[in-house]
Design a protein around this motif. Structure first.
Motif, PDB file in Angstrom:
ATOM      1  N   UNK A 194      -0.099  -7.206  -3.481  1.00 48.35           N
ATOM      2  CA  UNK A 194      -0.152  -6.459  -2.252  1.00 48.35           C
ATOM      3  C   UNK A 194       1.195  -5.782  -1.745  1.00 48.35           C
ATOM      4  N   UNK A 195       2.240  -6.919  -1.632  1.00 52.49           N
ATOM      5  CA  UNK A 195       3.780  -6.670  -1.577  1.00 52.49           C
ATOM      6  C   UNK A 195       4.115  -5.500  -2.608  1.00 52.49           C
ATOM      7  N   UNK A 196       3.802  -5.919  -3.812  1.00 49.76           N
ATOM      8  CA  UNK A 196       4.570  -5.020  -4.800  1.00 49.76           C
ATOM      9  C   UNK A 196       3.925  -3.437  -4.916  1.00 49.76           C
ATOM     10  N   UNK A 197       2.442  -3.445  -4.686  1.00 53.88           N
ATOM     11  CA  UNK A 197       1.981  -2.134  -4.438  1.00 53.88           C
ATOM     12  C   UNK A 197       2.268  -1.586  -3.227  1.00 53.88           C
ATOM     13  N   UNK A 198       2.603  -2.142  -2.070  1.00 52.38           N
ATOM     14  CA  UNK A 198       2.875  -1.478  -0.840  1.00 52.38           C
ATOM     15  C   UNK A 198       4.478  -1.000  -1.184  1.00 52.38           C
ATOM     16  N   UNK A 199       5.325  -1.778  -1.859  1.00 51.77           N
ATOM     17  CA  UNK A 199       6.553  -1.355  -2.007  1.00 51.77           C
ATOM     18  C   UNK A 199       6.543  -0.049  -2.911  1.00 51.77           C
ATOM     19  N   UNK A 200       5.792  -0.203  -3.566  1.00 49.32           N
ATOM     20  CA  UNK A 200       5.595   1.340  -4.597  1.00 49.32           C
ATOM     21  C   UNK A 200       5.266   2.363  -3.611  1.00 49.32           C
ATOM     22  N   UNK A 201       4.163   1.949  -2.825  1.00 51.91           N
ATOM     23  CA  UNK A 201       3.809   3.032  -1.917  1.00 51.91           C
ATOM     24  C   UNK A 201       4.905   3.542  -0.937  1.00 51.91           C
ATOM     25  N   UNK A 202       5.750   2.757  -0.511  1.00 52.50           N
ATOM     26  CA  UNK A 202       6.765   3.178   0.419  1.00 52.50           C
ATOM     27  C   UNK A 202       7.901   3.927  -0.286  1.00 52.50           C
ATOM     28  N   UNK A 203       8.139   3.876  -1.554  1.00 54.88           N
ATOM     29  CA  UNK A 203       9.114   4.524  -2.111  1.00 54.88           C
ATOM     30  C   UNK A 203       8.557   5.898  -2.636  1.00 54.88           C
ATOM     31  N   UNK A 204       7.283   6.068  -3.212  1.00 53.17           N
ATOM     32  CA  UNK A 204       6.899   7.404  -3.474  1.00 53.17           C
ATOM     33  C   UNK A 204       6.666   8.258  -2.679  1.00 53.17           C
ATOM     34  N   UNK A 205       6.683   9.701  -2.950  1.00 54.61           N
ATOM     35  CA  UNK A 205       6.510  10.805  -2.104  1.00 54.61           C
ATOM     36  C   UNK A 205       5.132  11.184  -1.663  1.00 54.61           C
ATOM     37  N   UNK A 206       4.084  10.724  -2.318  1.00 55.70           N
ATOM     38  CA  UNK A 206       2.646  11.027  -1.793  1.00 55.70           C
ATOM     39  C   UNK A 206       2.097  10.103  -0.830  1.00 55.70           C
ATOM     40  N   UNK A 207       0.959  10.459  -0.144  1.00 53.08           N
ATOM     41  CA  UNK A 207       0.329   9.777   0.918  1.00 53.08           C
ATOM     42  C   UNK A 207      -0.829   9.130   0.346  1.00 53.08           C
TER      43      UNK A 207
END
Length: 374
Positions: A194-207
């Motif tokens: 969860x933390x790893x995926x959320x970190x990737x979502x925080x950095x990428x440019x999409x929603x």
């Protein structure tokens, strides 16, 4: 009708009381003015001394690129046996050591970054410590993992496409290492993902949230709402805002992570210290039970470091994973550095954290944070 005439003696008593009252008021006002003047004078002195200490710190910061250039010129490896890795005192009077005034005349010790040290006498100057930023997990490498949004190139020669592919490989490794690092800290597998995926979502440019991830929809529904960054992290402290991260867990891994202005992840085995052992364990795919084995390998590291990654993997032995994923995430050189500089002047101190990028023989200041160290 008779009027009673006041005696002169009673009138004199009233006048004396009025004079005494006025005198008391004047004393109170004068005392208040004097105290306020004293505080203003002390405040001004503190500001002046702090500003001077800050200038000493900036002077130390300016010396760091020169030291890095001199230490690493024509060197194929970056290791802890080089001059840049030594703490540097820069006094303004030879023969003295940097430090703050003692709390009392009998005290002959002070602290820098939590470590006690002795000094010959109080003086003015700066102290600098340079840290290699290639012995931490670059959180921005996670944005290069499959599923992240990154810009592709139309370069006909394929040069930038290859760069993008290499970056994607770094992202795959960085994700695995991040999850392993969290699990080695006692975090459950599901929460680590969860933390790893959320970190990737925080950095990428999409929603578009990944599985177990989080975007604006999640963060805006919190008691204190905010939005995802949707760009590269400017500082590792942003990880504290990620879904699933807690203050306690963050404090356990803060020494293993960083946020560099690129998508690659390389760990310099020549500058790894005891504090980074958990990260190297995660890169090798080892658990905490193999900590002693790793400590023995690092303890016997050559003074000038290993010449190649293969030399290190041979020392690790058959227990080490020498796959391309592991070897591609290890290195014997570094391109990013952090300098922690503390300036001193007349009892005041100022701290500056500076970030540098090394490209060939050029060292550039790319960031600065004024304030305390970690």
């Amino acid at each position: 009708m008779r009027y009673q005439q006041r005696s002169p003696q009673k009138q004199k008593g009233v006048a004396l009381l009025v004079v005494m009252l006025l005198l008391a008021v004047m004393v109170v006002v004068a005392t208040g003015l004097n105290e306020r003047f004293r505080m203003d004078l002390q405040r001004t002195s503190n500001l002046v001394f702090y500003e001077q200490a800050k200038q000493y710190a900036l002077g130390g910061e300016a010396y760091v690129p020169l030291l890095l250039k001199k230490s690493l010129k024509d060197k194929k490896t970056v290791n802890l046996g080089q001059d840049w890795a030594q703490e540097l005192d820069m006094p303004d009077n030879p023969g003295a050591e940097v430090g703050l005034p003692p709390a009392h005349p009998d005290q002959d010790k002070d602290e820098f970054d939590g470590k006690p040290y002795k000094r010959k006498k109080i003086m003015r100057g700066a102290r600098t410590q340079i840290i290699d930023l290639s012995n931490c997990l670059n959180l921005n490498a996670l944005t290069a993992a499959p599923g992240a949004t990154y810009q592709k190139s139309d370069d006909k020669d394929g040069g930038k496409d290859k760069e993008s592919k290499d970056s994607q490989n770094s992202g795959v490794v960085a994700r695995k290492v991040f999850i392993q690092l969290l699990e080695n800290q006692g975090v459950g597998s599901t929460r680590a993902k969860v933390i790893a995926a959320s970190t990737e979502d925080w950095i990428d440019s999409d929603q578009i949230p990944r599985t177990n991830g989080a975007e604006d929809e999640y963060y805006s529904a919190l008691a204190v709402p905010y939005l995802a960054g949707n760009t590269q992290m400017a500082d590792k402290y942003e990880l504290r805002a990620i879904k699933g991260m807690t203050a306690k867990l963050y404090q356990r891994i803060v020494g293993q992570i960083c946020a560099l202005p690129e998508q690659s992840f390389k760990l310099n085995v020549n500058t790894i210290k005891k504090e980074q052992f958990p990260l190297l364990l995660a890169v090798l795919g080892w658990g905490p039970d193999r900590l002693k084995q790793l400590a023995d390998v690092i303890k016997n590291r050559p003074e000038d470091g290993w010449k190649t990654v293969q030399e290190f993997l041979q020392k690790v032995g058959s227990g080490g994973d020498s796959s391309s994923e592991v070897s591609s995430s290890l290195d014997v050189t570094s391109n990013y550095f952090e300098a922690r500089t503390q300036g001193f002047y007349s009892g005041a101190s100022a701290r500056i954290v500076s970030f540098y990028q090394r490209q060939d023989d050029k060292v550039t200041l790319i960031g600065r944070r004024i304030g305390g160290f970690e």
